[in-house]
Each structure stands twice: as C-alpha cells, then as structure tokens.
Enzyme design. Structure first.
Site, PDB file in Angstrom:
ATOM      1  N   LYS A 146      42.523  35.846  28.758  1.00 58.97           N
ATOM      2  CA  LYS A 146      43.457  36.320  29.513  1.00 58.97           C
ATOM      3  C   LYS A 146      44.785  35.796  29.615  1.00 58.97           C
ATOM      4  CE  LYS A 146      43.484  37.465  34.402  1.00 58.97           C
ATOM      5  NZ  LYS A 146      42.792  37.488  35.681  1.00 58.97           N
ATOM      6  N   ASP A 201      44.429  31.419  45.656  1.00 54.17           N
ATOM      7  CA  ASP A 201      43.366  31.833  44.621  1.00 54.17           C
ATOM      8  C   ASP A 201      43.637  31.127  43.430  1.00 54.17           C
ATOM      9  OD1 ASP A 201      42.126  33.168  42.710  1.00 54.17           O
ATOM     10  OD2 ASP A 201      43.044  35.268  43.065  1.00 54.17           O
ATOM     11  N   ASP A 234      37.197  43.212  38.030  1.00 50.28           N
ATOM     12  CA  ASP A 234      38.019  41.873  38.181  1.00 50.28           C
ATOM     13  C   ASP A 234      38.155  41.438  36.822  1.00 50.28           C
ATOM     14  OD1 ASP A 234      39.087  39.203  38.448  1.00 50.28           O
ATOM     15  OD2 ASP A 234      37.481  38.873  39.918  1.00 50.28           O
ATOM     16  N   GLU A 264      45.745  40.496  42.453  1.00 51.39           N
ATOM     17  CA  GLU A 264      44.435  39.964  42.903  1.00 51.39           C
ATOM     18  C   GLU A 264      44.365  39.770  44.439  1.00 51.39           C
ATOM     19  OE1 GLU A 264      43.910  37.127  39.961  1.00 51.39           O
ATOM     20  OE2 GLU A 264      43.295  38.486  38.456  1.00 51.39           O
TER      21      GLU A 264
END
Ligand code: AMP
Length: 562
Positions: free
Chosen positions: A68, A168, A6, A145
């Site tokens: 990211k 999320d 992850d 994800e």
C-alpha cells in the site's frame, strides 16, 4: 450488494451494513483481519493473507507485503519470475476479501466503498480505484479513513454536537483528522498526516536495536523476515512485559537480545515526536483549540502501543476513546458508508461531507519590483482542508499589455513553487487584441467534488470568452455523461456567496439597522458588516455560516432589546 473495504497496509477487512448495524466478514480462517500479503506457492499458485504471511519468512523472494505504501508509484514487486504493480497486488487482496464475503453472504458483491488515508494524493487514489477495477468491482466511493472512523463512532453516539479528533496509526500511515458531528452531519474540519509513518517504523527501531546489541550485520532475506516476525511479537509484548527478549535461529544458535520498555521508549522518542506535528497542523487548520475537543478516537492497530496511548493522553489531557477495536473502526465506517449508498433507512439522516486533502491552484507570476517578476508561483484557489464539494473564484491579469494568451497551469500541492507540486493539467485563454494588462481581468473558477472531479473555468471579463477544463482522477471510472451530471449538481455552488440569497438578506438587514442607528451602535454594526463582507470574499461556506449566525444574534439583540 455494496460492501465496505478497509484496504490496509498490514491488514485488510471487509464489512457490510445490515439490519441497522455493521458486520465484519471473517475470512476462511475465521479472522476479520486478512493480512495484506501476497505470495506465490512453489506450484505457482497465488496465495493471499495468512497463507502468504507464513511464507514471508520461508520464501521472502516469492512474497510481497506493505505494498500500500507504494500505491501510485512505478515501483514493482518481483515474485519469482513475475513482476506485479502495487495495484495488482492490492487487487488480489480485494478479490480474496470479496470471495470470502460472497460465500458468507450467499450473494454477489459488485460494488464497494473503499477507504484511503486522508493524505493520499490523486495518483494514490487513482491506483486504489484501479486495484478495485482489476478485482472486478465498481468503486461506489473512496472514503477517507478518518471519515469512516467518524461514521463508525457517530452511529454509536446520540445526536448531540461533538468535536473530536481521530488519531490513526496503522502499519504504514499516520492520519489525524478533526471531525465535527452535529445534527446527524459528520464534517471533517481538517486533516493532516504522514504517509510514511506507522507501526512498521517502530519495528525498524526494534530491528536496529537487535543488530546493535547482537553485532550481527546483514542477514539473508529469510533470516531478515524471521527477525521481523520476532520483532513484531516483541513490539506487542513491550506493551505489558518488563523485559522482552527476541531473536532468530541461525544454524545451531539462537541469537537474541533483550530490551526493557523504558529503553524502547527512549529509542522511539523521535518517532513519537513525529506524531505531534500533524496534530498541531490539523488543529490549526480547523481553528480548534485542544481544550475544545470532546473526544480523541484511536484508530489503527499501532495505537495499541502503550507509548502511543500515553503520548495521546498527555497531548490532549484526556483518555482516548476505544469502544471499537482500533483495527476494525475504519472497516466498520466504510460498511456504514456502503449502507448509506444502498439508502438504508437507518442512515438517511447522516450527510457526509469531506475535505480536499491538498491545495489546488494555478501557476502565477508575482511582481517583485516594477517589471521584475518571479514566475512559477503557486496561487491557491481551493485551499487544503476546504470542505468539498467546493467552488472558489480568483481573478488574474496578464503581465504585459497586448499579451495574446494567458496560460492556466493547474496544480495540486502545498509548495510555493509549482515545480514542487503535482501538475494536473494546462490550457490557454485568448486575450483581446490591444488589451491593457491592468484592465484585462480573467476570472478563474475551480469547482471540486468528492468524486475528485475538478472543473476549471476561465472567463475573460472584457469579452465574456470562456474556456473550460475538467480533470478527473478516476481514469475511465465515470462516463462523460456521469461527469457532466455530477458537475451539473454543483451548479448552485458556483454562485459567489456575496450573491447568495441568505447572505444578501443578512447584509440588507445589517445595512438597514446601520442606517437606523447612530454613534457607538452604528460603528459596531459597521464593523460587523465589514467583517462579513471579508468572510464572504473568502468563500468558505463553513465560516460564512458561522459568522452569519453570529451576526444574526447581534442584530436580534439590537433590534429586539427595546
Ligand atoms: P493496521 O494497519 O491498522 O492493521 O495496523 C497494523 C499495525 O498495528 C502493525 O504495525 C502492527 O504491528 C500494529 N499492532 C497491532 N497490534 C498491536 C499491538 N498489540 N501492539 C503494538 N502494535 C500493534
């Protein structure tokens, strides 16, 4: 050995699937979460994770975080005299995770399943693949994800049918996905989200409040980083404490401010509002009502915020699930997928399906009035949230009689104007001499799979001439032969649903009963046939399967009633 990774905005994790369950691998500090932070030490050495986090405060000019968010952009991060691209920084994090895993497992790690936000576009996905390649890993697969979250939870559930929503909120991204679990199959029905909304934005609010209350203006980069760390602590304390104070040490004085949870809640209201829309969008795309959801799953560290938990409970009218630590769910799911890839027997029955996160289509022109055209209009062929692998066909005609070529510009995105979408490629097909526009039909077929291979085939019906373009998002990852093999396995998808045996059989049966009956019954069957034909034209396998079952029930009821 294949691992699951992850690669998060704030933290990254690595895990494996062994002996029927997932294990997260601790780093050298004994932590499962490695901060996604890269720094350069005074001696010029590269520091990763917790060792670099501390230097965010002391040496912000030599430390990079939250990269990211910049994946797939041309932004670079300057660390001292060196410049790094976001994928290079991510590669350093991946390398560090892999090193920890190799020490822990006592085996070489060569391949990985890496999670990405469902809303990442091709460029961002490419950058993630590139990061793994730079780190010396082969990417077995990128997994969305929320799909990973579903896998992590799916294993803990029994095999009953279940529809749930994954909510999320990580450090920098927000993803909502509607998932269906049935007979060991995990199906993502729809996903939506916001690439620029996450825990970091809630921190920005706290920082802004500090500046307002203390009336302190611009800070040096060292003090800025100190304030951010203090605000991070405060954000966590606001989940439980009545009043929270936080601040920074400047020269001889400690400059702080206090804030109550209710004041904080009112200031973050606009951010909480922004969490609502993607939920509505995903539910609408999945054609699922809030009441039909069996569960809501919380994923991502920021869902530990009580304000977010309250919002979720209110929005869905139920308490969300949190069996697994919210920041470990995705890594565990990626590890499950890695196990799947290694063909662990325990997981053989789980088939993973995925959705296409963006609409794919071609540039077209629309006739507004005779001879008056609007150009550059996106004509969707595979729509957002279509289950993949998928194959869809649309038919087009040239604008003018005797037009010699038809340009096929391939785009990805939701905007009506192609200029606002991402161009993936272009090619031309030759049209026969002396053609009449209306009678010249060009079939354009898009076939898209979970590896991100998009095959576009344009066939001129009158001549049978065919032109083909293959677009891959994983630059250089798959060989030509591998791509052709993947496309070959999709051949069966290319049969139009109206020509598929199970649908032909169902239509034949319906037509037979139609011929046998009269009056009201005949009218009802006729309507069902019309509806089924319409659904077949839509080419959505999920919808077709559901309607075929419904039709079967109706026909059984009619035929076996007497
Ligand atoms: P992730 O990307 O899933 O690791 O999520 C990281 C985000 O979760 C960061 O923005 C953190 O500030 C936030 N976070 C982690 N724990 C908590 C907590 N207890 N309360 C509020 N936010 C948290």
């Amino acid at each position: 050995m294949i691992v699951g990774i992850d690669l998060g905005t704030t933290n990254s994790l690595i895990g494996v699937f062994e002996k029927g369950s997932t294990t997260l691998i601790p780093n050298v500090f004994g932590q499962n979460l490695t901060p996604s932070v890269v720094g350069i030490s005074d001696e010029g050495e590269v520091l990763i994770g917790a060792a670099a986090t501390d230097r965010l405060v002391t040496n912000p000019q030599l430390t990079a975080s939250a990269f990211k968010r910049s994946m797939g952009t041309s932004q670079t991060f300057r660390l001292g005299s060196q410049k790094f691209r976001p994928e290079e920084l991510s590669a350093l994090v991946i390398k560090s995770l892999v090193r920890d895993a190799e020490i822990y497992l006592g085996r070489r790690v060569t391949e990985a399943v890496i999670s990405v936000p469902a809303y990442f576009n091709d460029t961002q996905r490419n950058a993630t693949r590139a990061a793994a390649e730079i780190a010396g890993l082969k990417v077995e697969r990128l997994i969305n994800e929320p799909t990973a979250a579903a896998l992590a939870y799916g294993l803990h559930d029994d095999k009953r049918e279940n529809t749930f929503l994954v909510f999320d909120v990580g450090g920098g991204t927000f993803d909502v996905s509607v998932i269906e679990l049935f007979e060991g199959v995990v199906e993502v029905r729809a996903s939506a989200g916001d690439n620029y909304l996450g825990g970091e934005d809630f921190l920005d609010v706290l920082e802004a409040i500090w500046h307002e209350k203390t009336k302190v203006g611009e800070l040096s980069s060292t003090l800025k980083a100190q304030l951010r760390q203090a605000a991070e602590q405060a954000k966590r304390c606001l989940n439980r404490d009545q009043v929270v104070s936080f601040g920074i040490q400047r020269n001889d004085s400690f400059i702080q401010c206090s804030i109550s949870p209710s004041e904080y809640e009112s200031r973050i209201a606009p951010l909480l509002m922004r969490l609502r829309r993607p939920v509505e969008l995903a539910l609408r795309d999945a054609r699922i009502a809030v009441e039909s959801l069996d569960e809501v799953v919380l994923v991502g560290g920021a869902t530990r915020m009580t304000s977010i938990q309250r919002l979720v409970a209110k929005m869905f009218g139920k308490l969300p699930l949190r069996h697994i630590e919210p920041d470990e769910v995705v890594a565990r799911g990626a590890a499950v997928q890695a196990g799947l890839k290694m063909r662990s027997e325990e997981l053989d029955d789980i088939v993973l399906t995925d959705v296409c996160p963006y609409t794919l289509g071609i540039e077209s022109s629309r006739e507004l009035a005779p001879g008056d055209y609007a150009h550059g209009i996106m004509s969707p062929i595979i729509e957002r949230n279509t289950l993949i692998p998928a194959s869809r066909l649309q038919t087009y005609s040239p604008i003018h009689d005797n037009q010699r070529v038809l340009s096929i510009g391939v785009y990805q995105g939701e905007a009506r104007q192609v200029s606002n979408n991402i161009k993936l490629g272009e090619f031309e097909v030759q049209l026969p001499r002396g053609n009449v526009a209306e009678e010249t039909l060009v079939d354009v077929r898009f076939t898209y799979d979970e590896n991100g291979i998009l095959e576009v085939i344009a066939t001129v019906r009158n001549t049978g001439d065919e032109k083909r373009l293959v677009i891959t998002r994983n630059s250089g990852q798959m060989s030509k032969r591998e791509i052709e093999a993947a496309l070959k396995s999709l051949e069966k998808l290319k049969i139009h649903p109206r020509d598929q045996d199970e649908n032909i059989a169902m239509l034949n049966r319906a037509n037979r009963i139609y011929e046998q009956r009269l009056g009201y019954e005949r009218e009802q069957i006729g309507k069902l046939i019309d509806q089924f034909e319409l659904i077949l034209e839509g080419q959505d396998p999920h919808e077709i399967r559901e309607f075929r079952l419904e039709l079967q029930h109706c026909l059984n009821a009619l035929e076996f009633r007497e």
